[in-house]
Design a protein around this motif. Sequence first.
Motif, PDB file in Angstrom:
ATOM      1  N   THR A   1       3.583   8.424   0.859  1.00 44.70           N
ATOM      2  CA  THR A   1       5.038   7.708   1.298  1.00 44.70           C
ATOM      3  C   THR A   1       5.344   8.269   2.653  1.00 44.70           C
ATOM      4  N   SER A   2       5.797   7.601   3.635  1.00 44.28           N
ATOM      5  CA  SER A   2       5.982   8.124   5.011  1.00 44.28           C
ATOM      6  C   SER A   2       7.459   7.625   5.286  1.00 44.28           C
ATOM      7  N   ALA A   3       8.108   8.315   6.202  1.00 39.44           N
ATOM      8  CA  ALA A   3       9.568   8.102   6.644  1.00 39.44           C
ATOM      9  C   ALA A   3       9.102   6.855   7.689  1.00 39.44           C
ATOM     10  N   THR A   4       7.969   6.610   8.351  1.00 34.98           N
ATOM     11  CA  THR A   4       7.563   5.816   9.336  1.00 34.98           C
ATOM     12  C   THR A   4       6.517   4.693   8.709  1.00 34.98           C
ATOM     13  N   ASP A   5       6.489   3.731   9.635  1.00 39.29           N
ATOM     14  CA  ASP A   5       5.362   2.551   9.319  1.00 39.29           C
ATOM     15  C   ASP A   5       4.194   2.717   9.946  1.00 39.29           C
ATOM     16  N   ASP A   6       3.968   3.688  10.439  1.00 34.02           N
ATOM     17  CA  ASP A   6       2.565   4.087  11.082  1.00 34.02           C
ATOM     18  C   ASP A   6       1.326   4.479   9.996  1.00 34.02           C
ATOM     19  N   VAL A   7       1.346   4.234   8.962  1.00 32.12           N
ATOM     20  CA  VAL A   7       0.439   4.661   7.765  1.00 32.12           C
ATOM     21  C   VAL A   7      -0.340   3.536   7.267  1.00 32.12           C
ATOM     22  N   GLU A   8      -1.773   3.679   7.174  1.00 29.93           N
ATOM     23  CA  GLU A   8      -2.737   2.581   6.607  1.00 29.93           C
ATOM     24  C   GLU A   8      -2.319   2.289   5.293  1.00 29.93           C
ATOM     25  N   GLN A   9      -2.194   1.080   4.950  1.00 32.18           N
ATOM     26  CA  GLN A   9      -1.487   0.532   3.611  1.00 32.18           C
ATOM     27  C   GLN A   9      -2.756   0.645   2.623  1.00 32.18           C
ATOM     28  N   ALA A  10      -2.471   0.840   1.299  1.00 33.55           N
ATOM     29  CA  ALA A  10      -3.454   0.612   0.333  1.00 33.55           C
ATOM     30  C   ALA A  10      -2.540  -0.229  -0.725  1.00 33.55           C
ATOM     31  N   SER A  11      -3.292  -0.853  -1.574  1.00 29.45           N
ATOM     32  CA  SER A  11      -2.423  -1.923  -2.774  1.00 29.45           C
ATOM     33  C   SER A  11      -2.946  -1.618  -3.865  1.00 29.45           C
ATOM     34  N   GLY A  12      -2.054  -1.877  -4.966  1.00 25.80           N
ATOM     35  CA  GLY A  12      -2.475  -1.842  -6.238  1.00 25.80           C
ATOM     36  C   GLY A  12      -1.308  -2.133  -7.400  1.00 25.80           C
ATOM     37  N   ASN A  13      -1.519  -2.882  -8.290  1.00 26.92           N
ATOM     38  CA  ASN A  13      -0.611  -2.848  -9.365  1.00 26.92           C
ATOM     39  C   ASN A  13       0.707  -3.547  -8.706  1.00 26.92           C
ATOM     40  N   LEU A  14       0.719  -4.604  -7.945  1.00 25.93           N
ATOM     41  CA  LEU A  14       1.974  -5.317  -7.415  1.00 25.93           C
ATOM     42  C   LEU A  14       2.585  -4.157  -6.484  1.00 25.93           C
ATOM     43  N   SER A  15       2.043  -2.977  -6.139  1.00 26.50           N
ATOM     44  CA  SER A  15       2.767  -2.109  -5.464  1.00 26.50           C
ATOM     45  C   SER A  15       2.028  -1.573  -4.218  1.00 26.50           C
ATOM     46  N   MET A  16       2.712  -1.443  -3.191  1.00 23.40           N
ATOM     47  CA  MET A  16       2.211  -1.107  -1.926  1.00 23.40           C
ATOM     48  C   MET A  16       2.563   0.436  -1.486  1.00 23.40           C
ATOM     49  N   GLY A  17       1.509   0.937  -0.976  1.00 19.60           N
ATOM     50  CA  GLY A  17       1.865   2.480  -0.461  1.00 19.60           C
ATOM     51  C   GLY A  17       1.010   2.761   0.626  1.00 19.60           C
ATOM     52  N   GLY A  18       0.937   4.220   1.025  1.00 17.51           N
ATOM     53  CA  GLY A  18       0.016   4.663   2.047  1.00 17.51           C
ATOM     54  C   GLY A  18      -1.482   4.937   1.364  1.00 17.51           C
ATOM     55  N   LYS A  19      -2.301   4.831   2.024  1.00 25.01           N
ATOM     56  CA  LYS A  19      -3.709   5.130   1.778  1.00 25.01           C
ATOM     57  C   LYS A  19      -3.766   6.615   2.052  1.00 25.01           C
ATOM     58  N   ASN A  20      -4.343   7.254   0.891  1.00 25.00           N
ATOM     59  CA  ASN A  20      -4.572   8.641   0.819  1.00 25.00           C
ATOM     60  C   ASN A  20      -6.115   8.868   1.532  1.00 25.00           C
ATOM     61  N   PRO A  21      -6.307   9.538   2.725  1.00 19.78           N
ATOM     62  CA  PRO A  21      -7.639   9.923   3.152  1.00 19.78           C
ATOM     63  C   PRO A  21      -8.498  10.841   2.283  1.00 19.78           C
ATOM     64  N   TYR A  22      -7.946  11.378   1.004  1.00 17.38           N
ATOM     65  CA  TYR A  22      -8.624  12.315   0.253  1.00 17.38           C
ATOM     66  C   TYR A  22      -9.225  11.798  -1.018  1.00 17.38           C
ATOM     67  N   LEU A  23      -8.879  10.442  -0.952  1.00 14.63           N
ATOM     68  CA  LEU A  23      -9.171   9.777  -2.364  1.00 14.63           C
ATOM     69  C   LEU A  23     -10.077   8.654  -2.016  1.00 14.63           C
ATOM     70  N   LYS A  24     -11.135   8.272  -2.985  1.00 11.42           N
ATOM     71  CA  LYS A  24     -11.964   6.944  -3.000  1.00 11.42           C
ATOM     72  C   LYS A  24     -11.112   5.896  -3.680  1.00 11.42           C
ATOM     73  N   SER A  25     -11.347   4.791  -3.278  1.00 11.04           N
ATOM     74  CA  SER A  25     -10.790   3.698  -3.769  1.00 11.04           C
ATOM     75  C   SER A  25     -11.517   2.601  -4.629  1.00 11.04           C
ATOM     76  N   SER A  26     -11.232   1.656  -5.231  1.00 14.00           N
ATOM     77  CA  SER A  26     -11.931   0.757  -6.053  1.00 14.00           C
ATOM     78  C   SER A  26     -12.244  -0.356  -5.440  1.00 14.00           C
ATOM     79  N   ALA A  27     -13.025  -1.348  -5.769  1.00 12.03           N
ATOM     80  CA  ALA A  27     -13.111  -2.405  -5.051  1.00 12.03           C
ATOM     81  C   ALA A  27     -11.931  -3.116  -4.707  1.00 12.03           C
ATOM     82  N   TRP A  28     -10.785  -3.088  -5.318  1.00 13.90           N
ATOM     83  CA  TRP A  28      -9.552  -3.730  -4.984  1.00 13.90           C
ATOM     84  C   TRP A  28      -8.762  -2.803  -4.307  1.00 13.90           C
ATOM     85  N   GLY A  29      -9.236  -1.687  -3.890  1.00  8.12           N
ATOM     86  CA  GLY A  29      -8.097  -0.907  -3.027  1.00  8.12           C
ATOM     87  C   GLY A  29      -7.303   0.047  -3.606  1.00  8.12           C
ATOM     88  N   TRP A  30      -7.456   0.204  -5.016  1.00 10.74           N
ATOM     89  CA  TRP A  30      -6.809   1.130  -5.896  1.00 10.74           C
ATOM     90  C   TRP A  30      -7.132   2.408  -5.879  1.00 10.74           C
TER      91      TRP A  30
END
Length: 362
Positions: free
Chosen positions: A205-234
């Motif tokens: 989560t960021s106080a600004t909007d300049d963060v790349e977004q990831a999606s999952g389980n009907l909820s949006m949030g910022g993408k974490n560069p330290y984590l891998k993602s599933s085929a659906w971006g989780w």
Amino acid sequence: YDNVFAECHKYGIEPLVTISHYEMPLNLTLTNNGWASRKTIADFTRYTEVLFKRYKGVVKYWLTFNEINASTWGFTGTGAIDSDLSLHDQMPLRYQALHHEFVASAIAVKQCHEIDPEAQIGSMLARMQTYANTPNPADVRAAQLQDQLNLFFTDVQVRGEYPEYMNRYFAENGIELTMAAGDEQLLAEGKVDYLSFSYYMTTITSATDDVEQASGNLSMGGKNPYLKSSAWGWQIDPVGLRITLNEFWDRYRVPLFVVENGLGAEDEISADGKIHDDYRIDYLRQHIEQMKEAVKDGVDLMGYTTWGCIDVISAGTSEMSKRYGFIYVDQDDEGNGSLKRMKKDSFDWYKKVIASNGEDLR
């Protein structure tokens, strides 16, 4: 359900029953507008009384509402359709509907304790663990607020009262709840016995909007560069489960139950006619290992169940191709297929995990 529970007990399986899982009866939507009406409380608690009396001694573990925070997302949790609940100006209706669910849950807890003192009844939350994007205090505060909005639901159901931090949120969003006399006492008296939750991913989560977004389980949030993602971006974060368990235990001091955890993936039948889903095994192994670490940390973890044992149509995307199960079902996204069942490699692996109570993860 009589037959289902009998079959479970025949094989030493203890049923865990969710009373309401996104299935508001159509008539209650048409006549009451779902949980938007206080009248639905009486309909629900009449239903729960029947369940507790019929299955006394048969079902020991109950949950009131699946992912109760879904009620602030709209129809899925509220069963209300007379307004566009996705709009910001419908937030008062969503939270009013949620209040009715809180009261109904508290009454159900009291019913369960009175009818079957040996049974336990819990709450269920879609846990959205969030991290601050940077050490910037503005980001940390944004993450704290996001976390509070997620934990608000369990604060009410586990602690038995509305948390003070929501007063400002309600005021700033034009939310004024209508409470009947005695509601606050009911919430205090109807605290759940344990806290269960679903856990699939984390976000930042960021106080600004300049963060790349990831999606999952009907909820949006910022993408974490330290984590891998599933085929659906989780974003896959086993350590985040340990963090969540520790934070829940520190905050609530009630037994915890991970009731949903799994990997949605595109499974393919190999040339040998089998489904080799090592990626699912790796995902589950890593999360189970982190749960074991949380137990060593001192967390009271009473159980774990995956989502799910058999492939089903995804609630979030309406796809069959997003598969979670240990058992493959021959059906595509258009509904075509033989519906033939087939074990995946994860089936025998998880059978071994269950038999050893998580000790054998090879």
